[in-house]
Design a protein around this motif. Structure first.
Motif, PDB file in Angstrom:
ATOM      1  N   THR A 172      -8.274  13.987   7.354  1.00  0.00           N
ATOM      2  CA  THR A 172      -9.153  14.501   8.626  1.00  0.00           C
ATOM      3  C   THR A 172      -8.601  15.901   9.280  1.00  0.00           C
ATOM      4  N   VAL A 173      -7.241  14.960   9.309  1.00  0.00           N
ATOM      5  CA  VAL A 173      -6.130  15.823  10.301  1.00  0.00           C
ATOM      6  C   VAL A 173      -5.384  17.220   9.647  1.00  0.00           C
ATOM      7  N   TYR A 174      -5.409  16.304   8.125  1.00  0.00           N
ATOM      8  CA  TYR A 174      -4.872  17.960   7.572  1.00  0.00           C
ATOM      9  C   TYR A 174      -5.761  18.465   6.971  1.00  0.00           C
TER      10      TYR A 174
ATOM     11  N   ASP B 213      -1.622  20.652   9.150  1.00  0.00           N
ATOM     12  CA  ASP B 213      -0.255  19.890   9.774  1.00  0.00           C
ATOM     13  C   ASP B 213       0.081  19.976  10.771  1.00  0.00           C
ATOM     14  N   LEU B 214       0.990  18.812  10.861  1.00  0.00           N
ATOM     15  CA  LEU B 214       1.646  19.123  12.743  1.00  0.00           C
ATOM     16  C   LEU B 214       1.870  20.167  13.677  1.00  0.00           C
ATOM     17  N   GLN B 215       2.544  21.189  13.458  1.00  0.00           N
ATOM     18  CA  GLN B 215       2.509  21.672  14.179  1.00  0.00           C
ATOM     19  C   GLN B 215       1.762  22.660  14.386  1.00  0.00           C
ATOM     20  N   GLU B 216       0.488  23.005  13.279  1.00  0.00           N
ATOM     21  CA  GLU B 216      -0.712  23.559  13.739  1.00  0.00           C
ATOM     22  C   GLU B 216      -0.813  23.278  15.034  1.00  0.00           C
ATOM     23  N   LEU B 217      -1.201  22.068  14.538  1.00  0.00           N
ATOM     24  CA  LEU B 217      -2.300  21.349  15.322  1.00  0.00           C
ATOM     25  C   LEU B 217      -1.558  21.173  16.768  1.00  0.00           C
ATOM     26  N   LEU B 218      -0.233  20.407  16.662  1.00  0.00           N
ATOM     27  CA  LEU B 218      -0.133  21.594  18.128  1.00  0.00           C
ATOM     28  C   LEU B 218       0.182  22.321  18.553  1.00  0.00           C
TER      29      LEU B 218
ATOM     30  N   ALA C 189       2.305  27.124  20.294  1.00  0.00           N
ATOM     31  CA  ALA C 189       1.437  28.076  19.993  1.00  0.00           C
ATOM     32  C   ALA C 189       1.852  28.695  19.739  1.00  0.00           C
ATOM     33  N   LEU C 190       3.091  29.334  19.545  1.00  0.00           N
ATOM     34  CA  LEU C 190       4.030  30.628  18.695  1.00  0.00           C
ATOM     35  C   LEU C 190       4.299  29.551  17.345  1.00  0.00           C
ATOM     36  N   ALA C 191       4.968  28.827  17.467  1.00  0.00           N
ATOM     37  CA  ALA C 191       5.538  27.892  16.490  1.00  0.00           C
ATOM     38  C   ALA C 191       4.839  27.844  15.618  1.00  0.00           C
ATOM     39  N   GLY C 192       3.781  26.787  15.676  1.00  0.00           N
ATOM     40  CA  GLY C 192       2.713  26.937  14.944  1.00  0.00           C
ATOM     41  C   GLY C 192       1.516  27.500  14.040  1.00  0.00           C
ATOM     42  N   ASP C 193       2.160  28.928  14.369  1.00  0.00           N
ATOM     43  CA  ASP C 193       0.982  29.905  14.030  1.00  0.00           C
ATOM     44  C   ASP C 193       2.077  31.530  14.000  1.00  0.00           C
ATOM     45  N   PRO C 194       2.206  31.061  11.958  1.00  0.00           N
ATOM     46  CA  PRO C 194       3.100  32.173  11.722  1.00  0.00           C
ATOM     47  C   PRO C 194       2.486  33.391  11.511  1.00  0.00           C
ATOM     48  N   GLU C 195       1.205  33.656  11.394  1.00  0.00           N
ATOM     49  CA  GLU C 195       0.636  34.629  10.934  1.00  0.00           C
ATOM     50  C   GLU C 195       0.497  35.548  12.366  1.00  0.00           C
ATOM     51  N   GLY C 196      -0.179  34.672  13.772  1.00  0.00           N
ATOM     52  CA  GLY C 196      -0.110  35.365  14.896  1.00  0.00           C
ATOM     53  C   GLY C 196      -1.460  35.558  15.680  1.00  0.00           C
TER      54      GLY C 196
END
Length: 188
Positions: A49-51, A56-61, A108-115
Motif C-alpha cells: 500500500t505504501v509503495y 519509496d520511503l523518500q517520497e513518503l518522507l 521535502a526536496l530529497a523525495g521530490d526530484p521533479e519539483g
C-alpha cells in the motif's frame, strides 16, 4: 510530477494517508530508523500500500514533510505592513532554521526530484506573504508585490537554511524585511 493519486477528502485514501503520516511522525519522534515495512506495520497497512501510493520511503518522507511545513494559521496582524512582515519573517526563519525545520525542508526536496513538493512549500510561504500584503493594502499602505518579498526575504532565508547552516535570528529576518522597505522608498 509524482505518480501519487489525488486524495479524496474522507475516503479510504485519506484514512490511509493520515495513518501512514501519523506512523512516520511517531516513529521519527521515537528515533526509529525508518523503513517502509516498519511504517506500514505501525500504520496498519501493507508495505505494498505504501509503495503503491508513495513509490519509496523518500517520497513518503517528502510528502510528510510538506504537510508538516503547511502553516497552521494565517499570519498574525500586528497593525502595519512592517510589523506584520517582521513578525512573520522572524517566526518563519525560526521554524525553518530549527533542526526539525531543516530536516523537513531536506526531506521535502530529497523525495521530490521533479519539483511539485518544493513548489507547494513555496506556495505556502507565498500565500502567507500575500495575506500580509493584502491586509496592508486594505489599510491603505503602500505595498510591494509578493515576488519582491519572496526574492528579498524568503529566498535569502532558505538559502541560508539549506546551504549555510548556523545561527539565524530575528535580527537577520528584520534586516531582510528592511531591504523590502528600502526598495519601496521613492528615489530623490
Amino acid at each position: 510530477m509524482s505518480a501519487r493519486p489525488a486524495v479524496r477528502p474522507g475516503g479510504r485514501s485519506a484514512r490511509v494517508q493520515e495513518s501512514v503520516h501519523r506512523a512516520v511522525r511517531e516513529l521519527q519522534a521515537e528515533g526509529a530508523t525508518l523503513t517502509v515495512p516498519l511504517v506500514a506495520a505501525r500504520a496498519g497497512v501493507t508495505p505494498s500500500t505504501v509503495y503503491r501510493r508513495w513509490g519509496d520511503l523518500q517520497e513518503l518522507l517528502s510528502d510528510v514533510a510538506v504537510e508538516r511545513l503547511r502553516p497552521e494559521a494565517p499570519p498574525e496582524d500586528r497593525g502595519s505592513l512592517r510589523a506584520d512582515l517582521e513578525h512573520w519573517a522572524s517566526a518563519f526563519l525560526e521554524e525553518m532554521s530549527s533542526p526539525a525545520g531543516r530536516s523537513y525542508v531536506r526531506d521535502a526536496l530529497a523525495g521530490d526530484p521533479e519539483g511539485p513538493n518544493a513548489g507547494q512549500c513555496s506556495a505556502f510561504a507565498r500565500d502567507q506573504v500575500e495575506a500580509i500584503l493584502s491586509r496592508a493594502a486594505h489599510r491603505g499602505e503602500h505595498v510591494p508585490d509578493a515576488e519582491t518579498v519572496m526574492d528579498h526575504v524568503v529566498a535569502p532565508m532558505m538559502y541560508r537554511v539549506l546551504f549555510r547552516p548556523g545561527p539565524l535570528d530575528a535580527a537577520y529576518a528584520r534586516e531582510l524585511v528592511a531591504t523590502v522597505f528600502y526598495r519601496l522608498m521613492p528615489l530623490p
